[in-house]
Design an enzyme around this catalytic site. Structure first.
Site, PDB file in Angstrom:
ATOM      1  N   GLY A 180      37.567  43.083  35.435  1.00 44.74           N
ATOM      2  CA  GLY A 180      36.759  41.885  35.200  1.00 44.74           C
ATOM      3  C   GLY A 180      35.789  41.662  36.337  1.00 44.74           C
ATOM      4  O   GLY A 180      35.589  42.541  37.178  1.00 44.74           O
ATOM      5  N   ASN A 181      35.152  40.509  36.348  1.00 42.83           N
ATOM      6  CA  ASN A 181      34.290  40.158  37.479  1.00 42.83           C
ATOM      7  C   ASN A 181      34.366  38.652  37.705  1.00 42.83           C
ATOM      8  O   ASN A 181      35.026  37.939  36.950  1.00 42.83           O
ATOM      9  CB  ASN A 181      32.846  40.636  37.240  1.00 42.83           C
ATOM     10  CG  ASN A 181      32.189  39.948  36.060  1.00 42.83           C
ATOM     11  OD1 ASN A 181      31.922  38.748  36.104  1.00 42.83           O
ATOM     12  ND2 ASN A 181      31.941  40.692  34.989  1.00 42.83           N
TER      13      ASN A 181
END
Ligand code: C5P
Length: 222
Positions: free
Chosen positions: A29-30
């Site tokens: 993810g980020n």
């Protein structure tokens, strides 16, 4: 300008991160919070637009009057954005993953005695923004975001041209309080005619309003 310059227009906004699954319990993810994209969707409603918000995995309330479609991965976001067409304006505020695992493992990946590392095989995701700008159903205005740390103008202008955008909003990093998880932000908006507009620093809600005013003022191709 009237208070509702986007009345009668359909606006699609993408927001938040995407999560790319590795196995049933892990993902890549980020740190995108989705706050800027949600503020953009809310501002578009305030200016009179009919708004579809395609949201990655975030825990934010849906702005009043917005039709929200929740997605998880870049592939799901791509499908949801294209399914929401036609539109007059597309604003790509999501931090879409650039790479995703080639295959999702069906069961949890185990560490075995002697393993000292794990290599993940990643493939490029599809560029939603660039594909939309090149599509036969292209919205009249296609707006991107750019998160750059250095040489902001050069990279942002490069993306504006390469992805055939009308506008690109670049985060002015290094400005106090701006950035991914912050409530405030500062943007420089570059347009395809060579124009440049500095917005903020300001709370994301105000900044989103200023960005939408700019969008509403842009001339549209017939
Ligand atoms: O090339 P870069 O990822 O820096 O460009 C950022 C812009 O492109 C953002 O507007 C983002 O929403 C969009 N993008 C996209 N699909 C991707 C990668 C980026 O729509 N796979």
């Amino acid at each position: 300008m009237s208070g509702r310059p986007l009345a009668g227009q359909r606006v699609i906004v993408s927001a938040g991160p995407t999560f790319e699954d590795i196995d049933p319990v892990r993902f890549i993810g980020n740190r995108s919070s989705g706050k800027m994209g949600f503020a953009v969707a809310a501002a578009a409603v305030e200016l009179g637009a009919q708004v579809v918000l395609v949201a990655g995995p975030v825990s934010l309330p849906t702005p009043a009057g917005v039709q929200r479609i929740d997605v998880r991965s870049a592939a799901q976001m791509h499908a949801a954005v294209f399914a929401a067409l036609p539109a007059d304006v597309y604003i790509g505020a999501a931090a879409v993953a650039d790479f995703t695992p080639r295959a999702v493992a069906g069961s949890k990946i185990k560490k075995r005695p002697g393993d000292d590392g794990l290599v993940l095989d990643l493939v490029r995701t599809r560029d939603i923004l660039a594909e939309l700008a090149a599509d036969a159903r292209r919205p009249a205005l296609v707006v991107g975001f750019a998160a750059e740390t250095d040489d902001v103008a050069r990279y942002a202008r490069g993306k504006l041209a390469a992805k055939r955008l009308d506008l690109i909003a670049a985060n002015r990093v290094g400005v106090a309080g701006s950035g991914f998880e912050s409530d405030d932000n500062a943007l420089t908006v570059f347009d395809r005619d060579g124009g440049e507009h500095a917005l903020g620093p300001a709370p994301k809600a105000q900044l989103a309003h200023e960005l939408l005013e700019l969008i509403a003022r842009r001339p549209r191709a017939a």
